[in-house]
Write a protein that holds these residues in place. Structure first.
Motif, PDB file in Angstrom:
ATOM      1  N   GLY A 149      -7.979   4.237  -5.449  1.00 50.06           N
ATOM      2  CA  GLY A 149      -8.082   2.872  -5.965  1.00 50.06           C
ATOM      3  C   GLY A 149      -6.724   2.266  -6.238  1.00 50.06           C
ATOM      4  N   GLY A 150      -6.743   1.160  -6.986  1.00 52.22           N
ATOM      5  CA  GLY A 150      -5.523   0.408  -7.241  1.00 52.22           C
ATOM      6  C   GLY A 150      -4.529   1.169  -8.103  1.00 52.22           C
ATOM      7  N   THR A 151      -5.024   1.874  -9.108  1.00 50.25           N
ATOM      8  CA  THR A 151      -4.122   2.569 -10.037  1.00 50.25           C
ATOM      9  C   THR A 151      -3.294   3.620  -9.302  1.00 50.25           C
ATOM     10  N   ASP A 169      -0.715   1.902  -6.979  1.00 53.41           N
ATOM     11  CA  ASP A 169       0.430   1.356  -7.727  1.00 53.41           C
ATOM     12  C   ASP A 169       1.377   2.479  -8.149  1.00 53.41           C
ATOM     13  N   HIS A 186      -0.288  -5.453 -14.496  1.00 56.06           N
ATOM     14  CA  HIS A 186      -1.392  -4.572 -14.887  1.00 56.06           C
ATOM     15  C   HIS A 186      -0.800  -3.250 -15.392  1.00 56.06           C
ATOM     16  N   ALA A 203      -1.485  -0.384 -14.604  1.00 56.99           N
ATOM     17  CA  ALA A 203      -1.262   0.563 -13.494  1.00 56.99           C
ATOM     18  C   ALA A 203       0.174   0.483 -13.004  1.00 56.99           C
ATOM     19  N   MET A 213       3.036  -8.569  -9.234  1.00 58.83           N
ATOM     20  CA  MET A 213       1.652  -8.713  -8.765  1.00 58.83           C
ATOM     21  C   MET A 213       1.430 -10.063  -8.088  1.00 58.83           C
ATOM     22  N   ASN A 224      -4.311 -10.612 -13.281  1.00 61.34           N
ATOM     23  CA  ASN A 224      -5.747 -10.379 -13.462  1.00 61.34           C
ATOM     24  C   ASN A 224      -6.314 -11.025 -14.724  1.00 61.34           C
ATOM     25  N   ASP A 279       1.175  -5.787  -6.173  1.00 57.92           N
ATOM     26  CA  ASP A 279      -0.191  -5.388  -6.494  1.00 57.92           C
ATOM     27  C   ASP A 279      -1.081  -6.562  -6.087  1.00 57.92           C
ATOM     28  N   VAL A 337      -4.347  -6.394  -5.871  1.00 55.54           N
ATOM     29  CA  VAL A 337      -5.717  -5.987  -6.216  1.00 55.54           C
ATOM     30  C   VAL A 337      -6.619  -7.204  -6.459  1.00 55.54           C
ATOM     31  N   GLN A 338      -6.087  -8.254  -7.055  1.00 55.74           N
ATOM     32  CA  GLN A 338      -6.941  -9.407  -7.356  1.00 55.74           C
ATOM     33  C   GLN A 338      -6.995 -10.423  -6.210  1.00 55.74           C
ATOM     34  N   SER A 381      -7.705  -2.512  -3.962  1.00 56.83           N
ATOM     35  CA  SER A 381      -8.804  -1.794  -4.619  1.00 56.83           C
ATOM     36  C   SER A 381     -10.129  -2.415  -4.195  1.00 56.83           C
ATOM     37  N   HIS A 401     -13.240  -2.311  -5.265  1.00 57.87           N
ATOM     38  CA  HIS A 401     -14.308  -2.812  -6.145  1.00 57.87           C
ATOM     39  C   HIS A 401     -14.073  -4.226  -6.659  1.00 57.87           C
ATOM     40  N   LYS A 402     -12.930  -4.821  -6.285  1.00 56.75           N
ATOM     41  CA  LYS A 402     -12.672  -6.204  -6.703  1.00 56.75           C
ATOM     42  C   LYS A 402     -13.213  -7.205  -5.674  1.00 56.75           C
TER      43      LYS A 402
HETATM   44  C1  PLP Z   1      -4.190  -6.271 -10.934  1.00 57.74           C
HETATM   45  C2  PLP Z   1      -4.841  -4.932 -10.984  1.00 57.74           C
HETATM   46  N1  PLP Z   1      -4.158  -3.852 -10.567  1.00 57.74           N
HETATM   47  C3  PLP Z   1      -4.700  -2.623 -10.578  1.00 57.74           C
HETATM   48  C4  PLP Z   1      -5.979  -2.418 -11.021  1.00 57.74           C
HETATM   49  C5  PLP Z   1      -6.534  -1.023 -11.019  1.00 57.74           C
HETATM   50  O1  PLP Z   1      -7.379  -0.833  -9.926  1.00 57.74           O
HETATM   51  P1  PLP Z   1      -8.443   0.395  -9.926  1.00 57.74           P
HETATM   52  O2  PLP Z   1      -9.514   0.011 -10.900  1.00 57.74           O
HETATM   53  O3  PLP Z   1      -8.951   0.446  -8.513  1.00 57.74           O
HETATM   54  O4  PLP Z   1      -7.706   1.620 -10.294  1.00 57.74           O
HETATM   55  C6  PLP Z   1      -6.740  -3.507 -11.470  1.00 57.74           C
HETATM   56  C7  PLP Z   1      -8.117  -3.311 -11.994  1.00 57.74           C
HETATM   57  O5  PLP Z   1      -8.480  -3.803 -13.031  1.00 57.74           O
HETATM   58  C8  PLP Z   1      -6.153  -4.805 -11.449  1.00 57.74           C
HETATM   59  O6  PLP Z   1      -6.825  -5.877 -11.862  1.00 57.74           O
END
Ligand code: PLP
Length: 379
Positions: A69-71, A74, A97, A99, A148, A152, A177, A179-180, A200, A202-203
């Protein structure tokens, strides 16, 4: 009625994604590292997904490293650039974030790298003049810039192409990042000319626990976690085949009609802003709400003082509206939001993040507005 307005936290999976994953879960249990037909079949599914994703974001397939995932992505970008690319100075902001923020903290502790935080403008944008000034003053350093693409919590958008041009000029590595924004805007990695980018699933209506790190093919990094030879030796561990297929399917669906999704969701966000402004005196918004500079899925509202403001999120939940908080009081946590603190926002008020998806309807916004009025009237 139950209304879900917390899509920046996570999104529901679409039935197409569930179907694609279910097929794999039922039929493709082989270990992709096995050399027999079961393994080869599983491996082919992963490599096909990698190629499809690479095509969607315009990069080379081998530049996509699947992660949890995103974490993880990152962490990998930040820590690998320090341990493998000789980075000794990280430039970021106070509103990334966790992460990114906590990975940078860990890097400082472990490797003693230098840290610079770029100033933010009054409405929370990265001050690009300050970024240039920091780069200019530290030309002798090997620098990673991690900023980013969209925040978020407040939704501010980074002019990512401009930042990548600045980074190239100063020969700094650039990680963003996304992710959003991935799955919400068309992302063309070749045009961006970037070093690392985080995704990531799931977003954007994909499954949780899967994402990827884009690593520019010119960079030679080593794994963050030692293990097997999966992901070209860059990320050990038996692959999450169904998750990867879910990610691919979700990204394909999201990219099918990005412009119409954007128009629909931005329309709802503008509608909610207008209603809040005309119906609630002294309502404010955190971050920039100009559609040209703001993520269309996020709206962070700062409500005027009212008696039960500390209970707003809780009461909205009881009334069937799921959203999330920002300030110390509304989040129910002592620390509150580091983003709102970073923006010097008024955290004595109730701050609520409403976040939308392409499946959100006007009726749901009306329902949320009705409940907001009801709760504020109970004063
Ligand atoms: C900007 C951002 N980066 C990273 C993450 C982390 O992603 P993941 O939930 O896939 O680890 C999130 C999730 O909330 C996020 O909003």
């Amino acid at each position: 009625m139950n209304v879900y307005l917390d899509n920046a936290a996570t999104t529901p999976m679409t039935s197409e994604v569930v179907d694609a994953m279910t097929t794999v879960l039922r039929s493709n249990f082989g270990n992709p590292s096995s050399i027999h037909s079961f393994g080869r079949e599983a491996k082919a599914i992963i490599e096909n997904a990698r190629r499809s994703i690479a095509k969607l974001v315009n990069c080379v397939a081998k530049e996509i490293i699947f992660t949890s995932g995103g974490t993880e992505a990152d962490n990998m970008a930040i820590l690998c650039s320090i341990k493998d690319l000789g980075v000794n100075h990280v430039i970021t902001t106070s509103i990334e974030h966790h992460a990114v923020g906590h990975a940078v903290d860990a890097a400082i502790e472990k490797y003693g790298v230098k840290l610079s935080k770029v100033k933010l403008t009054e409405n929370g944008h990265v001050d690009l003049d300050d970024l240039v000034a920091i780069l200019e003053a530290n030309r002798a350093d090997k620098i990673l810039v991690s900023l980013m693409h969209a925040n978020n919590e407040v939704g501010n958008l980074l002019p990512i192409k401009k930042v990548s041009e600045i980074c190239r000029k100063y020969e700094a590595y650039f990680h963003s990042d996304t992710v959003q924004t991935m799955g919400h805007y068309a992302i063309d990695i070749a045009a961006l000319d970037i070093d690392f980018l985080t995704c990531s699933a799931h977003k954007f209506h994909g499954p949780k626990g899967v994402g990827f790190l884009y690593v520019n093919k010119n960079l030679k990094i080593n794994p963050l976690i030692e293990g097997g030879a999966q992901e070209r030796g860059l990320r050990g561990g038996t692959e999450n085949i169904s998750g990867i297929v879910g990610l691919k399917t979700a990204l394909e669906l999201a990219n099918e009609e990005t412009a119409s999704h954007q128009a629909h969701v931005q329309g709802l966000k503008t509608y909610m802003i207008e209603r809040l402004r005309s119906e609630i005196e002294d309502v404010r918004f955190h971050g920039d709400i100009d559609p040209a500079h703001s993520l269309y899925t996020v709206l962070n509202v700062c409500f005027p003082n009212f008696k039960k403001q500390e209970m707003l999120l809780f009461m909205l939940d009881l009334e069937g509206v799921a959203c999330s908080g920002g300030s110390a009081c509304t989040a129910g946590a002592n620390m509150g939001s580091h983003v709102l603190r970073g923006l010097n926002a008024d955290t004595s008020r109730s701050n609520v993040r409403f976040s939308f998806s392409r499946f959100t309807t006007k009726e749901e916004i009306d329902f949320a507005m009705e409940k907001i009025h009801k709760i504020m009237k109970e004063d």
